[in-house]
Scaffold this motif. Structure first.
Motif, PDB file in Angstrom:
ATOM      1  N   ASP A  27       0.827  -1.227   0.000  1.00 28.48           N
ATOM      2  CA  ASP A  27       0.000   0.000   0.000  1.00 28.48           C
ATOM      3  C   ASP A  27       0.853   1.265   0.000  1.00 28.48           C
ATOM      4  O   ASP A  27       0.319   2.372  -0.156  1.00 28.48           O
ATOM      5  CB  ASP A  27      -0.918   0.034   1.229  1.00 28.48           C
ATOM      6  N   TYR A  28       2.146   1.109   0.182  1.00 28.13           N
ATOM      7  CA  TYR A  28       3.051   2.268   0.265  1.00 28.13           C
ATOM      8  C   TYR A  28       3.993   2.336  -0.936  1.00 28.13           C
ATOM      9  O   TYR A  28       4.960   3.086  -0.923  1.00 28.13           O
ATOM     10  CB  TYR A  28       3.841   2.208   1.582  1.00 28.13           C
ATOM     11  N   ARG A  29       3.678   1.526  -1.970  1.00 31.36           N
ATOM     12  CA  ARG A  29       4.546   1.508  -3.164  1.00 31.36           C
ATOM     13  C   ARG A  29       4.624   2.884  -3.789  1.00 31.36           C
ATOM     14  O   ARG A  29       3.651   3.655  -3.756  1.00 31.36           O
ATOM     15  CB  ARG A  29       4.001   0.506  -4.186  1.00 31.36           C
ATOM     16  N   TYR A  30       5.777   3.170  -4.392  1.00 30.23           N
ATOM     17  CA  TYR A  30       6.018   4.524  -4.897  1.00 30.23           C
ATOM     18  C   TYR A  30       7.079   4.472  -5.987  1.00 30.23           C
ATOM     19  O   TYR A  30       7.968   3.619  -5.943  1.00 30.23           O
ATOM     20  CB  TYR A  30       6.522   5.380  -3.725  1.00 30.23           C
ATOM     21  N   GLU A  31       6.946   5.351  -6.947  1.00 32.72           N
ATOM     22  CA  GLU A  31       7.973   5.461  -7.990  1.00 32.72           C
ATOM     23  C   GLU A  31       8.787   6.709  -7.686  1.00 32.72           C
ATOM     24  O   GLU A  31       8.221   7.802  -7.636  1.00 32.72           O
ATOM     25  CB  GLU A  31       7.325   5.620  -9.371  1.00 32.72           C
ATOM     26  N   GLY A  32      10.057   6.576  -7.484  1.00 31.01           N
ATOM     27  CA  GLY A  32      10.860   7.771  -7.217  1.00 31.01           C
ATOM     28  C   GLY A  32      12.270   7.418  -6.798  1.00 31.01           C
ATOM     29  O   GLY A  32      12.581   6.254  -6.542  1.00 31.01           O
ATOM     30  N   VAL A  33      13.086   8.440  -6.723  1.00 33.99           N
ATOM     31  CA  VAL A  33      14.488   8.231  -6.331  1.00 33.99           C
ATOM     32  C   VAL A  33      14.539   8.027  -4.818  1.00 33.99           C
ATOM     33  O   VAL A  33      14.022   8.860  -4.067  1.00 33.99           O
ATOM     34  CB  VAL A  33      15.343   9.467  -6.722  1.00 33.99           C
ATOM     35  N   PRO A  34      15.141   6.945  -4.355  1.00 31.58           N
ATOM     36  CA  PRO A  34      15.135   6.691  -2.908  1.00 31.58           C
ATOM     37  C   PRO A  34      15.980   7.678  -2.101  1.00 31.58           C
ATOM     38  O   PRO A  34      17.039   8.102  -2.557  1.00 31.58           O
ATOM     39  CB  PRO A  34      15.719   5.281  -2.779  1.00 31.58           C
ATOM     40  N   ASP A  35      15.453   8.032  -0.923  1.00 31.88           N
ATOM     41  CA  ASP A  35      16.261   8.800   0.041  1.00 31.88           C
ATOM     42  C   ASP A  35      17.308   7.880   0.654  1.00 31.88           C
ATOM     43  O   ASP A  35      18.398   8.316   0.988  1.00 31.88           O
ATOM     44  CB  ASP A  35      15.369   9.358   1.151  1.00 31.88           C
ATOM     45  N   PHE A  36      16.924   6.625   0.872  1.00 35.83           N
ATOM     46  CA  PHE A  36      17.891   5.634   1.339  1.00 35.83           C
ATOM     47  C   PHE A  36      17.448   4.233   0.918  1.00 35.83           C
ATOM     48  O   PHE A  36      16.302   4.018   0.546  1.00 35.83           O
ATOM     49  CB  PHE A  36      18.131   5.730   2.848  1.00 35.83           C
ATOM     50  N   ARG A  37      18.431   3.335   0.962  1.00 37.50           N
ATOM     51  CA  ARG A  37      18.195   1.959   0.511  1.00 37.50           C
ATOM     52  C   ARG A  37      18.416   0.991   1.670  1.00 37.50           C
ATOM     53  O   ARG A  37      19.308   1.200   2.489  1.00 37.50           O
ATOM     54  CB  ARG A  37      19.158   1.590  -0.622  1.00 37.50           C
ATOM     55  N   ILE A  38      17.601  -0.061   1.683  1.00 45.71           N
ATOM     56  CA  ILE A  38      17.745  -1.112   2.695  1.00 45.71           C
ATOM     57  C   ILE A  38      17.900  -2.427   1.953  1.00 45.71           C
ATOM     58  O   ILE A  38      17.121  -2.720   1.045  1.00 45.71           O
ATOM     59  CB  ILE A  38      16.493  -1.155   3.594  1.00 45.71           C
ATOM     60  N   SER A  39      18.902  -3.181   2.343  1.00 42.16           N
ATOM     61  CA  SER A  39      19.098  -4.482   1.704  1.00 42.16           C
ATOM     62  C   SER A  39      19.249  -5.535   2.800  1.00 42.16           C
ATOM     63  O   SER A  39      20.104  -5.419   3.678  1.00 42.16           O
ATOM     64  CB  SER A  39      20.359  -4.415   0.835  1.00 42.16           C
ATOM     65  N   ILE A  40      18.377  -6.527   2.768  1.00 36.64           N
ATOM     66  CA  ILE A  40      18.353  -7.537   3.836  1.00 36.64           C
ATOM     67  C   ILE A  40      19.036  -8.819   3.343  1.00 36.64           C
ATOM     68  O   ILE A  40      18.814  -9.252   2.208  1.00 36.64           O
ATOM     69  CB  ILE A  40      16.891  -7.834   4.256  1.00 36.64           C
ATOM     70  N   THR A  41      19.831  -9.391   4.225  1.00 34.64           N
ATOM     71  CA  THR A  41      20.494 -10.660   3.903  1.00 34.64           C
ATOM     72  C   THR A  41      19.998 -11.734   4.881  1.00 34.64           C
ATOM     73  O   THR A  41      19.339 -11.406   5.888  1.00 34.64           O
ATOM     74  CB  THR A  41      22.024 -10.536   4.076  1.00 34.64           C
ATOM     75  N   GLN A  42      20.349 -12.974   4.600  1.00 34.70           N
ATOM     76  CA  GLN A  42      19.970 -14.064   5.507  1.00 34.70           C
ATOM     77  C   GLN A  42      20.567 -13.831   6.898  1.00 34.70           C
ATOM     78  O   GLN A  42      19.958 -14.144   7.915  1.00 34.70           O
ATOM     79  CB  GLN A  42      20.446 -15.408   4.938  1.00 34.70           C
ATOM     80  N   GLU A  43      21.731 -13.185   6.926  1.00 36.93           N
ATOM     81  CA  GLU A  43      22.380 -12.886   8.209  1.00 36.93           C
ATOM     82  C   GLU A  43      21.512 -11.941   9.057  1.00 36.93           C
ATOM     83  O   GLU A  43      21.386 -12.115  10.272  1.00 36.93           O
ATOM     84  CB  GLU A  43      23.740 -12.248   7.935  1.00 36.93           C
ATOM     85  N   ASP A  44      20.913 -10.944   8.386  1.00 39.30           N
ATOM     86  CA  ASP A  44      20.014 -10.015   9.103  1.00 39.30           C
ATOM     87  C   ASP A  44      18.813 -10.775   9.686  1.00 39.30           C
ATOM     88  O   ASP A  44      18.357 -10.491  10.792  1.00 39.30           O
ATOM     89  CB  ASP A  44      19.490  -8.926   8.153  1.00 39.30           C
ATOM     90  N   ILE A  45      18.308 -11.709   8.901  1.00 40.52           N
ATOM     91  CA  ILE A  45      17.145 -12.495   9.348  1.00 40.52           C
ATOM     92  C   ILE A  45      17.529 -13.347  10.557  1.00 40.52           C
ATOM     93  O   ILE A  45      16.785 -13.418  11.545  1.00 40.52           O
ATOM     94  CB  ILE A  45      16.620 -13.374   8.186  1.00 40.52           C
ATOM     95  N   ASP A  46      18.709 -13.947  10.504  1.00 35.42           N
ATOM     96  CA  ASP A  46      19.187 -14.762  11.632  1.00 35.42           C
ATOM     97  C   ASP A  46      19.376 -13.909  12.890  1.00 35.42           C
ATOM     98  O   ASP A  46      19.068 -14.336  14.003  1.00 35.42           O
ATOM     99  CB  ASP A  46      20.504 -15.459  11.261  1.00 35.42           C
ATOM    100  N   CYS A  47      19.873 -12.680  12.686  1.00 39.67           N
ATOM    101  CA  CYS A  47      20.039 -11.744  13.821  1.00 39.67           C
ATOM    102  C   CYS A  47      18.688 -11.421  14.437  1.00 39.67           C
ATOM    103  O   CYS A  47      18.544 -11.337  15.661  1.00 39.67           O
ATOM    104  CB  CYS A  47      20.649 -10.434  13.344  1.00 39.67           C
ATOM    105  N   GLU A  48      17.696 -11.225  13.567  1.00 40.24           N
ATOM    106  CA  GLU A  48      16.341 -10.889  14.045  1.00 40.24           C
ATOM    107  C   GLU A  48      15.773 -12.047  14.868  1.00 40.24           C
ATOM    108  O   GLU A  48      15.111 -11.848  15.881  1.00 40.24           O
ATOM    109  CB  GLU A  48      15.440 -10.574  12.842  1.00 40.24           C
ATOM    110  N   ARG A  49      16.066 -13.271  14.434  1.00 40.14           N
ATOM    111  CA  ARG A  49      15.597 -14.456  15.182  1.00 40.14           C
ATOM    112  C   ARG A  49      16.234 -14.478  16.577  1.00 40.14           C
ATOM    113  O   ARG A  49      15.544 -14.673  17.578  1.00 40.14           O
ATOM    114  CB  ARG A  49      15.934 -15.739  14.422  1.00 40.14           C
ATOM    115  N   LYS A  50      17.540 -14.211  16.623  1.00 41.87           N
ATOM    116  CA  LYS A  50      18.244 -14.217  17.921  1.00 41.87           C
ATOM    117  C   LYS A  50      17.664 -13.144  18.832  1.00 41.87           C
ATOM    118  O   LYS A  50      17.458 -13.346  20.017  1.00 41.87           O
ATOM    119  CB  LYS A  50      19.734 -13.964  17.697  1.00 41.87           C
TER     120      LYS A  50
END
Lengths: 241, 86
Positions: A27-50
């Motif tokens: 519902d928040y999709r948008y076309e435009g130049v990002p102010d910042f970027r987020i990139s998630i890896t499996q490591e981030d997911i594992d950290c979230e689990r911990k």
């Protein structure tokens, strides 16, 4: 997977491992130049689990799926960045009435969402949910604004809207309904506890500054309430001014 | 010793607060009096227990041994929550 979204006046590009978070934020999709970027890896997911295991020792965290934990990881990353844009994540339920927002906050399980539901029952279509769980609050020169976000609680109550904040109300359970206006100093510790605290010390400093600036822009109340409709009447009549 | 960077202090005339950021193991808020706040301020720069006691004696008048006791108590609490880098 990649998608761009507009949340609290910021354009954010999210690169995820799973599609679920992209759907969650649709519902928040948008076309435009990002102010910042987020990139998630499996490591981030594992950290979230911990992290979840540490925070919720009585919940079988092992059942949390990776796509769900990725949703949490994305919002954590957003919340870490937002203080640099005068915005912070606040744990509360935000309801808009006549174009002004009231934010109810309390420890989990006190009844924030229940109280917000009582407002909707009392005020019918006049009461519009901004976000039932984790809204973002942005502090401008003259106002505090609360924003809907995709992260709006287990019942997904919220809208992609922005509303000036009139009051923040600290909820406590009580047999009888009573409310009083309190000072910022009296509300301060609760505000600190309910705001997201970034891991980045500079973002944490900024969050504390934003909470200080909130004090000049909204009123604070303490509400003792039960689960009757009268609780909403007591709160609304006192805070509407 | 020095205050860990994951801890932020806020000090007013009558109250001092130490808040842990998300990077700290300890998740909470410690509230204290003005003396606590002065110790936190001094800990923003590398210092020692002896220097802290000496600085506090320069600012506050107190019965013999009281400042030493206060400083030791605050440092012990800060160590307990992981707020000191040593």
């Amino acid at each position: 997977m990649k998608g761009t979204y507009r949340i609290a006046e910021r354009t954010i590009e999210i690169t995820s491992v799973y599609d679920r978070v992209q759907q969650y934020c649709r519902d928040y999709r948008y076309e435009g130049v990002p102010d910042f970027r987020i990139s998630i890896t499996q490591e981030d997911i594992d950290c979230e689990r911990k992290r979840s295991e540490k925070e919720q020792t009585n919940v079988p965290v092992i059942n949390y799926s990776d796509p769900y934990l990725e949703e949490l990881a994305v919002y954590r990353r957003i919340a870490e960045k937002m203080p640099y844009y005068d915005t912070f994540l606040f744990h509360g339920s935000a309801v808009s009435v006549d174009g002004e927002a009231y934010i109810f906050t309390a420890v989990s399980g006190t009844g924030k969402s229940t109280h917000a539901r009582l407002w909707r029952e009392l005020l019918k279509e006049k009461a519009v949910m901004v976000n039932d769980d984790k809204p973002l609050i942005r502090i401008t020169e003259s106002r505090a604004l609360v924003y809907g976000t995709p992260y709006n609680g287990k019942h997904h109550l919220g809208n992609n809207i922005c509303v000036p904040v009139k009051a923040v109300c600290i909820l406590e359970r009580s047999e009888k309904n009573h409310i009083r206006q309190i000072t910022f100093e009296e509300a301060y510790l609760k505000l600190l506890k309910q705001a997201y605290r970034p891991a980045d010390p500079r973002a944490m400093e900024k969050t504390l500054d934003l909470i200080d600036r909130l004090s000049e822009r909204v009123k604070f109340y303490r509400l003792g309430c039960n689960m009757d409709k009268e609780a909403a009447e007591t709160a609304y009549n006192a805070m509407k001014g | 010793m020095k205050l860990n960077r994951n801890f932020i202090s806020r000090i007013s005339d009558d109250e001092s607060i130490l808040v842990s950021g998300g990077g700290a193991e300890f998740s909470g808020i410690v509230k204290g009096n003005r003396t606590f706040g002065v110790i936190l301020e001094l800990l923003k720069k590398e210092t020692s227990e002896a220097d802290l006691i000496s600085a506090m004696k320069g600012r506050f008048e107190a019965p013999e041994g009281m400042i030493e006791k206060d400083v030791a108590r605050v440092l012990s609490e800060l160590r307990r929550i992981g707020a000191l880098d040593e």
